[in-house]
Scaffold this active site. Structure first.
Site, PDB file in Angstrom:
ATOM      1  N   GLN A   4     -15.076  46.652 -11.487  1.00  0.00           N
ATOM      2  CA  GLN A   4     -15.980  45.824 -10.700  1.00  0.00           C
ATOM      3  C   GLN A   4     -17.095  46.731 -10.190  1.00  0.00           C
ATOM      4  OE1 GLN A   4     -17.290  43.072  -9.772  1.00  0.00           O
ATOM      5  NE2 GLN A   4     -15.556  42.108  -8.747  1.00  0.00           N
ATOM      6  N   GLU A  14     -23.747  44.854 -20.208  1.00  0.00           N
ATOM      7  CA  GLU A  14     -23.186  43.496 -20.115  1.00  0.00           C
ATOM      8  C   GLU A  14     -24.314  42.476 -20.061  1.00  0.00           C
ATOM      9  OE1 GLU A  14     -19.852  42.469 -17.305  1.00  0.00           O
ATOM     10  OE2 GLU A  14     -21.374  41.098 -16.521  1.00  0.00           O
ATOM     11  N   ARG A  64      -8.219  37.161 -15.907  1.00  0.00           N
ATOM     12  CA  ARG A  64      -7.614  35.952 -15.345  1.00  0.00           C
ATOM     13  C   ARG A  64      -8.688  34.902 -15.094  1.00  0.00           C
ATOM     14  NH1 ARG A  64      -5.747  35.727  -9.193  1.00  0.00           N
ATOM     15  NH2 ARG A  64      -8.010  35.487  -9.011  1.00  0.00           N
ATOM     16  N   GLY A  65      -9.822  35.346 -14.544  1.00  0.00           N
ATOM     17  CA  GLY A  65     -10.857  34.401 -14.102  1.00  0.00           C
ATOM     18  C   GLY A  65     -10.644  34.065 -12.645  1.00  0.00           C
TER      19      GLY A  65
HETATM   20  P1  FAD Z   1      -5.780  39.974 -12.658  1.00  0.00           P
HETATM   21  O1  FAD Z   1      -5.648  41.293 -13.339  1.00  0.00           O
HETATM   22  O2  FAD Z   1      -4.783  38.922 -13.028  1.00  0.00           O
HETATM   23  O3  FAD Z   1      -5.738  40.245 -11.098  1.00  0.00           O
HETATM   24  C1  FAD Z   1      -6.025  39.209 -10.177  1.00  0.00           C
HETATM   25  C2  FAD Z   1      -5.149  39.369  -8.934  1.00  0.00           C
HETATM   26  O4  FAD Z   1      -3.770  39.135  -9.293  1.00  0.00           O
HETATM   27  C3  FAD Z   1      -5.192  40.780  -8.338  1.00  0.00           C
HETATM   28  O5  FAD Z   1      -5.076  40.660  -6.940  1.00  0.00           O
HETATM   29  C4  FAD Z   1      -3.964  41.453  -8.921  1.00  0.00           C
HETATM   30  O6  FAD Z   1      -3.465  42.510  -8.079  1.00  0.00           O
HETATM   31  C5  FAD Z   1      -2.984  40.290  -8.995  1.00  0.00           C
HETATM   32  N1  FAD Z   1      -2.030  40.472 -10.112  1.00  0.00           N
HETATM   33  C6  FAD Z   1      -2.333  40.871 -11.372  1.00  0.00           C
HETATM   34  N2  FAD Z   1      -1.214  40.935 -12.132  1.00  0.00           N
HETATM   35  C7  FAD Z   1      -0.182  40.567 -11.322  1.00  0.00           C
HETATM   36  C8  FAD Z   1       1.207  40.431 -11.520  1.00  0.00           C
HETATM   37  N3  FAD Z   1       1.769  40.696 -12.707  1.00  0.00           N
HETATM   38  N4  FAD Z   1       1.986  40.009 -10.459  1.00  0.00           N
HETATM   39  C9  FAD Z   1       1.413  39.716  -9.258  1.00  0.00           C
HETATM   40  N5  FAD Z   1       0.070  39.821  -9.016  1.00  0.00           N
HETATM   41  C10 FAD Z   1      -0.710  40.246 -10.038  1.00  0.00           C
HETATM   42  N6  FAD Z   1     -14.958  36.253 -14.447  1.00  0.00           N
HETATM   43  C11 FAD Z   1     -15.340  35.254 -15.283  1.00  0.00           C
HETATM   44  O7  FAD Z   1     -15.086  34.070 -14.994  1.00  0.00           O
HETATM   45  N7  FAD Z   1     -16.014  35.519 -16.454  1.00  0.00           N
HETATM   46  C12 FAD Z   1     -16.313  36.797 -16.836  1.00  0.00           C
HETATM   47  O8  FAD Z   1     -16.899  37.015 -17.889  1.00  0.00           O
HETATM   48  C13 FAD Z   1     -15.912  37.870 -15.977  1.00  0.00           C
HETATM   49  N8  FAD Z   1     -16.163  39.168 -16.323  1.00  0.00           N
HETATM   50  C14 FAD Z   1     -15.708  40.188 -15.514  1.00  0.00           C
HETATM   51  C15 FAD Z   1     -15.924  41.519 -15.921  1.00  0.00           C
HETATM   52  C16 FAD Z   1     -15.487  42.575 -15.124  1.00  0.00           C
HETATM   53  C17 FAD Z   1     -15.707  43.998 -15.582  1.00  0.00           C
HETATM   54  C18 FAD Z   1     -14.824  42.305 -13.893  1.00  0.00           C
HETATM   55  C19 FAD Z   1     -14.388  43.432 -13.004  1.00  0.00           C
HETATM   56  C20 FAD Z   1     -14.614  40.988 -13.486  1.00  0.00           C
HETATM   57  C21 FAD Z   1     -15.028  39.914 -14.299  1.00  0.00           C
HETATM   58  N9  FAD Z   1     -14.817  38.584 -13.942  1.00  0.00           N
HETATM   59  C22 FAD Z   1     -15.219  37.556 -14.773  1.00  0.00           C
HETATM   60  C23 FAD Z   1     -14.205  38.253 -12.647  1.00  0.00           C
HETATM   61  C24 FAD Z   1     -12.666  38.125 -12.750  1.00  0.00           C
HETATM   62  O9  FAD Z   1     -12.329  37.014 -13.562  1.00  0.00           O
HETATM   63  C25 FAD Z   1     -12.137  37.911 -11.326  1.00  0.00           C
HETATM   64  O10 FAD Z   1     -12.300  39.076 -10.565  1.00  0.00           O
HETATM   65  C26 FAD Z   1     -10.716  37.380 -11.210  1.00  0.00           C
HETATM   66  O11 FAD Z   1     -10.515  36.964  -9.851  1.00  0.00           O
HETATM   67  C27 FAD Z   1      -9.627  38.380 -11.527  1.00  0.00           C
HETATM   68  O12 FAD Z   1      -9.563  38.639 -12.849  1.00  0.00           O
HETATM   69  P2  FAD Z   1      -8.628  39.849 -13.400  1.00  0.00           P
HETATM   70  O13 FAD Z   1      -8.657  39.765 -14.851  1.00  0.00           O
HETATM   71  O14 FAD Z   1      -8.959  41.122 -12.748  1.00  0.00           O
HETATM   72  O15 FAD Z   1      -7.178  39.325 -12.851  1.00  0.00           O
END
Ligand code: FAD
Length: 295
Positions: A177, A17, A109-110
């Protein structure tokens, strides 16, 4: 190339990455990083999408991914966040990716920034996954997952229920993560399999090379520090060179243990540090090659 083919053809995926240079720097400043990483046996390189999602950063992610593909011949994966974007903005980005022949997206999601008013088209990463697949099913979509649970979740079990929604929406590969205790990953994998999630999961490893980095990392992502690693950090806290060596050695030990336990892939958070990425990769090069040799 759509990276789904990698998971059919290889037993172990090794990916890196990188992040775009700071807002004030030009994209050229990442050339040296990419040049250095080109010698490593990476199956793909993912490019982060700047927090806050300003247009400049958004364009940089796509520009760097395009460079990785055209100049360095490595498959890129573009990170894309949705919480601060409208559907129209996401469509604009998807069209931009198509124009650059970029086929792989890590749908996120971010983080929710209290200073930025969220837009309401997307609440969760799963909404973005559904949207991308409906817009153009030829995109390969990956998702993020959290071996110790996401900080917004009430429990790991609840987080895994939500992860299943993301996978059912069309995410066919997950990246974790960072974590410092492999047992968390193994326990997570047991629960994920019980929940019926069968897509390949790459373990995200971040080498810790300075005291400030560990403090920032732990406070940002909430990964717990196992006593063994905490002892190492404390012992070398005032000796940067020793701490760096110990951090690299710790990451290598984590990776070798994960590979010995049949992990589907290792995703190395390089932090754009070519020296560290090269040291780690050189130490496991033969292990990676041996995993992918035909029986
Ligand atoms: P989600 O999958 O939407 O989860 C977020 C929260 O919502 C969790 O608590 C989950 O349990 C809950 N949730 C999910 N779906 C539902 C549903 N249907 N109903 C109710 N609750 C739900 N951030 C950046 O800004 N830029 C990046 O480039 C970036 N790269 C990343 C790369 C990796 C490998 C990882 C692990 C994280 C990265 N992040 C990045 C951070 C990430 O954006 C944050 O951790 C963010 O808070 C959650 O994103 P997510 O896509 O996991 O969200």
């Amino acid at each position: 190339m759509n990276i789904k083919h990698l998971f059919h053809s290889k037993k172990l995926i090794y990916s890196l990455e990188v992040f775009p240079p700071k807002k004030t720097s030009s994209v050229d400043t990442i050339y040296n990083t990419l040049l250095g990483l080109r010698g490593l046996p990476a199956d793909f390189i993912s490019v982060t999408y700047g927090a806050g999602g300003s247009d400049t950063q958004k364009n940089k992610t796509c520009e760097i991914a395009s460079l990785i593909k055209s100049e360095y011949g490595i498959e890129p994966v573009v990170h894309l966040t949705c919480v601060n974007s409208s559907k129209a903005e996401i469509i604009q980005t998807l069209e931009q990716l198509k124009a650059h022949r970029i086929e792989n997206i890590l749908a996120l999601r971010g983080d929710i920034n209290p200073d930025i008013k969220p837009k309401h088209d997307f609440q969760h990463a799963s909404d973005l996954v559904t949207f991308i697949k409906e817009y153009d099913s030829s995109f390969h979509v990956s998702g993020a997952c959290y071996p110790e649970g996401h900080c917004d979740s009430n429990s790991l079990e609840e987080d895994i229920e939500h992860l299943k929604i993301k996978v059912d929406a069309g995410a066919t590969h997950l990246m974790t993560q960072l974590f410092f205790d492999n047992d968390h990953f193994y326990q997570f994998m047991d629960k994920v399999i019980q929940a019926g999630i069968t897509v390949p999961i790459e373990a995200g490893i971040m080498p810790i090379t300075s005291k400030s980095q560990i403090e920032r990392t732990v406070s940002m992502c909430g990964a717990s520090l196992p006593p063994k690693f905490a002892k190492i950090i404390n012992k070398y806290a005032n000796n940067p060179a020793a701490l760096k060596e110990a951090g690299i050695a710790y990451a290598i030990e984590q990776i070798i243990d994960l590979i010995s336990n049949q992990v589907a892939g290792i995703h190395l958070y390089t932090m754009n540090n070519v020296e560290v990425a090269t040291k780690i990769t050189d130490s496991i090069r033969n292990i990676i090659l041996s995993c992918n040799q035909p029986n």
